[in-house]
Design a protein around this motif. Structure first.
Motif, short mmCIF file in Angstrom:
data_model
loop_
_atom_site.label_atom_id
_atom_site.label_comp_id
_atom_site.label_asym_id
_atom_site.label_seq_id
_atom_site.Cartn_x
_atom_site.Cartn_y
_atom_site.Cartn_z
N TRP A 64 72.22 42.26 71.16
CA TRP A 64 72.40 40.95 71.80
C TRP A 64 73.31 40.10 70.93
O TRP A 64 73.17 40.04 69.72
N LEU A 65 74.25 39.41 71.59
CA LEU A 65 75.19 38.54 70.90
C LEU A 65 74.80 37.10 71.19
O LEU A 65 74.75 36.68 72.34
N GLU A 66 74.52 36.33 70.14
CA GLU A 66 74.00 34.97 70.29
C GLU A 66 75.13 33.94 70.26
O GLU A 66 75.71 33.67 69.21
N LEU A 67 75.40 33.34 71.42
CA LEU A 67 76.38 32.26 71.49
C LEU A 67 75.75 30.91 71.16
O LEU A 67 76.34 30.09 70.48
N LYS A 68 74.56 30.67 71.67
CA LYS A 68 73.82 29.43 71.41
C LYS A 68 72.45 29.79 70.86
O LYS A 68 71.82 30.73 71.34
N ASN A 69 71.99 29.02 69.88
CA ASN A 69 70.67 29.30 69.32
C ASN A 69 69.60 28.55 70.11
O ASN A 69 69.90 27.85 71.09
N VAL A 70 68.36 28.67 69.67
CA VAL A 70 67.25 28.07 70.42
C VAL A 70 67.30 26.54 70.43
O VAL A 70 66.69 25.92 71.29
N GLN A 71 68.06 25.93 69.51
CA GLN A 71 68.22 24.48 69.51
C GLN A 71 69.41 24.03 70.35
O GLN A 71 69.71 22.85 70.44
N GLY A 72 70.12 25.00 70.97
CA GLY A 72 71.28 24.66 71.78
C GLY A 72 72.55 24.49 70.98
O GLY A 72 73.60 24.14 71.51
N GLY A 75 75.40 29.54 68.09
CA GLY A 75 74.69 30.68 67.53
C GLY A 75 75.53 31.36 66.47
O GLY A 75 76.65 30.94 66.16
N TRP A 76 74.99 32.46 65.94
CA TRP A 76 75.67 33.12 64.83
C TRP A 76 77.03 33.69 65.22
O TRP A 76 77.91 33.82 64.38
N LEU A 77 77.25 33.98 66.49
CA LEU A 77 78.53 34.53 66.92
C LEU A 77 79.65 33.50 66.77
O LEU A 77 80.81 33.86 66.57
N GLU A 78 79.30 32.24 66.84
CA GLU A 78 80.29 31.17 66.67
C GLU A 78 80.14 30.49 65.31
O GLU A 78 80.62 29.38 65.12
N GLY A 79 79.50 31.17 64.37
CA GLY A 79 79.35 30.64 63.02
C GLY A 79 80.62 30.82 62.21
O GLY A 79 81.70 31.06 62.76
N LYS A 80 80.49 30.71 60.92
CA LYS A 80 81.65 30.78 60.02
C LYS A 80 81.72 32.08 59.22
O LYS A 80 82.62 32.23 58.39
N ALA A 81 80.79 33.00 59.44
CA ALA A 81 80.80 34.26 58.68
C ALA A 81 82.04 35.07 59.02
O ALA A 81 82.52 35.05 60.17
N ASP A 82 82.56 35.78 58.04
CA ASP A 82 83.66 36.71 58.29
C ASP A 82 83.13 37.97 58.97
O ASP A 82 83.80 38.54 59.82
N TYR A 83 81.94 38.40 58.55
CA TYR A 83 81.35 39.63 59.05
C TYR A 83 79.91 39.41 59.50
O TYR A 83 79.20 38.59 58.93
N TYR A 97 80.65 44.44 61.16
CA TYR A 97 81.57 44.13 62.25
C TYR A 97 82.23 42.80 61.94
O TYR A 97 81.57 41.88 61.46
N GLN A 98 83.51 42.69 62.23
CA GLN A 98 84.15 41.39 62.08
C GLN A 98 83.59 40.48 63.17
O GLN A 98 83.59 40.83 64.35
N ARG A 99 83.12 39.32 62.76
CA ARG A 99 82.50 38.39 63.72
C ARG A 99 83.47 38.02 64.83
O ARG A 99 83.09 37.99 66.00
N ILE A 100 84.71 37.79 64.50
CA ILE A 100 85.69 37.39 65.51
C ILE A 100 85.90 38.49 66.55
O ILE A 100 86.12 38.21 67.72
N ASP A 101 85.82 39.76 66.12
CA ASP A 101 85.95 40.87 67.08
C ASP A 101 84.79 40.87 68.07
O ASP A 101 84.99 41.12 69.26
#
Length: 146
Positions: A64-72, A75-83, A97-101
């Motif tokens: 599962w890919l998290e776009l929004k977290n439980v607080q709205g 989510g981690w998919l739109e975070g700042k991590a490189d991987y 996996y590269q987060r942007i990919d």
């Protein structure tokens, strides 16, 4: 804390600890992120100066890919991590996996859900196949209609 939340927290801490040990054993530079970076940037560690968000308890058939977290919030998919680094049970391994990919995979996806119980109601899902080559992890992402 509720039992499931407590278990999830403890399991997450365990996976992150195993990840840190694994990276250090391979002579990587490992720095744990601070609380702000963990919560707001979705970065658990810096490995050789690259931000990594570690996810445990994943399986080969579906991630599962998290776009929004439980607080709205993002989510981690739109975070700042490189991987994003998943611990995949069937492989007994961490897979990077590269987060942007992963984020780019969602271009054109029009149906999402906020409840994992809706899994079978969504018209498309994104399974992840993992193939190995000598020294390289190769990923193949595809949409599979029901």
């Amino acid at each position: 804390m509720l039992r499931k939340q407590q278990y999830d927290y403890m399991y997450g801490e365990f996976v992150e600890n195993q990840f840190q040990i694994c990276m250090k054993e391979r002579f990587n530079s490992v720095t744990k992120s601070n609380r702000h970076e963990n919560i707001h940037k979705h970065i658990d560690f810096y490995i050789n100066d690259k931000g990594v968000d570690v996810k445990g308890g994943r399986h080969l058939d579906t991630i599962w890919l998290e776009l929004k977290n439980v607080q709205g919030k993002n989510g981690w998919l739109e975070g700042k991590a490189d991987y994003i680094c998943f611990y995949i049970h069937e492989l007994k391994s961490f897979c990077f996996y590269q987060r942007i990919d992963l984020l780019n995979l969602l271009d054109g996806v029009t149906e999402t859900t906020t409840d994992k119980k809706d899994y079978w109601k969504i018209h498309f899902y994104i399974p992840i196949r993992v193939l190995f080559r000598i020294g390289n992890l190769i990923t193949s992402f595809y949409f599979k209609p029901f």
